[in-house]
Every structure is written in C-alpha cells, then in structure tokens.
Design a protein around this motif. Structure first.
Motif, short mmCIF file in Angstrom:
data_model
loop_
_atom_site.label_atom_id
_atom_site.label_comp_id
_atom_site.label_asym_id
_atom_site.label_seq_id
_atom_site.Cartn_x
_atom_site.Cartn_y
_atom_site.Cartn_z
N TYR A 31 0.85 -1.19 0.00
CA TYR A 31 0.00 0.00 0.00
C TYR A 31 0.89 1.25 0.00
O TYR A 31 1.94 1.27 0.64
CB TYR A 31 -0.89 0.04 1.25
CG TYR A 31 -1.99 -0.98 1.26
CD1 TYR A 31 -3.16 -0.76 0.54
CD2 TYR A 31 -1.88 -2.15 1.99
CE1 TYR A 31 -4.19 -1.69 0.55
CE2 TYR A 31 -2.90 -3.09 2.01
CZ TYR A 31 -4.04 -2.84 1.28
OH TYR A 31 -5.06 -3.77 1.29
N TRP A 32 0.42 2.27 -0.70
CA TRP A 32 1.08 3.58 -0.74
C TRP A 32 0.02 4.62 -0.47
O TRP A 32 -1.11 4.51 -0.96
CB TRP A 32 1.72 3.83 -2.10
CG TRP A 32 2.95 3.02 -2.34
CD1 TRP A 32 3.02 1.67 -2.59
CD2 TRP A 32 4.30 3.48 -2.32
NE1 TRP A 32 4.33 1.28 -2.75
CE2 TRP A 32 5.13 2.37 -2.59
CE3 TRP A 32 4.88 4.74 -2.11
CZ2 TRP A 32 6.52 2.48 -2.65
CZ3 TRP A 32 6.27 4.83 -2.18
CH2 TRP A 32 7.06 3.72 -2.43
N VAL A 33 0.37 5.64 0.34
CA VAL A 33 -0.57 6.71 0.66
C VAL A 33 0.11 8.07 0.47
O VAL A 33 1.31 8.20 0.68
CB VAL A 33 -1.09 6.60 2.11
CG1 VAL A 33 -1.90 5.33 2.31
CG2 VAL A 33 0.05 6.66 3.11
N PRO A 34 -0.67 9.08 0.07
CA PRO A 34 -0.10 10.42 -0.02
C PRO A 34 -0.17 11.10 1.36
O PRO A 34 -1.23 11.15 1.98
CB PRO A 34 -1.00 11.13 -1.03
CG PRO A 34 -2.32 10.45 -0.87
CD PRO A 34 -2.02 9.02 -0.48
N ILE A 35 0.96 11.57 1.82
CA ILE A 35 1.02 12.32 3.08
C ILE A 35 1.79 13.60 2.81
O ILE A 35 2.94 13.54 2.35
CB ILE A 35 1.70 11.51 4.21
CG1 ILE A 35 0.90 10.25 4.51
CG2 ILE A 35 1.84 12.38 5.47
CD1 ILE A 35 1.55 9.33 5.53
#
Length: 117
Positions: free
Chosen positions: A68-72
């Motif tokens: 999983y990759w998330v924008p922060i």
C-alpha cells in the motif's frame, strides 16, 4: 443527517488537519458512538493502539508491487507491512492512515484500507 453521511463528513474534517498531534477539543462530539469506539479500539498488528479519532487521516491509497502507498503532505509514501490492519473492519468506508512526525521524518503507525475489510 444519515449515520454514513456524518462519518464521511467527520473523516473529511480529519483530513483537513495538518498537525501531527491532533487533539479532540470537542470538534468531534457529534460522532456516532460506534465510529468513536472503533477509532479508540483499532490497534496495529503489533498490538499498539493507533491513537484516536482525531489522529486518523482520511486518505487515498494505491497498490504498488503488493504494498500500500498513501499520499502524506503531498508525497506518496509506502505503508510498512507492520502498519496494515486487515482485521478491524472499517465502519467509515474510506482508507484511514495514522502517522506522526518523528525526528524530521513521517512515521506511519497504522493504516486501514477503504471498504469494510
């Protein structure tokens, strides 16, 4: 207001905060008890509490090579496998990420994918 609409509104409000140390100062007092209880009960796979409702951030996410990759804060970050929670359900329906700023870095402590997992 419908329960789901309130939950979506709450999560949208959570995403507006930019501080790593969010605090519930009464702004979440109208959150349904089941949503509040869920946020308080979520633990990482290591058994560490993810914190609370004011610490979770609604997020988009992507799958890349099985992770999983998330924008922060404008940058896509890989979610550590040890932060992915697969067995807590998700009454909010949208992905939630918990993270903190630590010594100049962002540390992702918990992540729940979108949907009722």
């Amino acid at each position: 207001m419908h329960l789901y609409a309130r939950a979506v509104l709450l999560v949208a409000l959570l995403s507006l905060g930019s501080g790593a140390y969010a605090v519930d100062q009464g702004q979440f007092e109208n959150v349904p008890d089941n949503i509040r209880s869920w946020f308080k009960s979520v633990k990482s796979p290591k058994g560490v509490p993810c914190c609370d409702i004011s610490d979770g951030h609604r997020t988009d996410y992507d799958m890349r090579e099985g992770s999983y990759w998330v924008p922060i804060e404008g940058e896509w970050r890989q979610v550590p496998e040890g932060a992915v929670i697969r067995d807590a359900g998700n009454p909010v329906g949208e992905a939630i990420v918990w993270y903190v700023h630590h010594r100049g870095s962002i540390v992702i402590s918990c992540f729940v994918p979108g949907g009722d997992v």
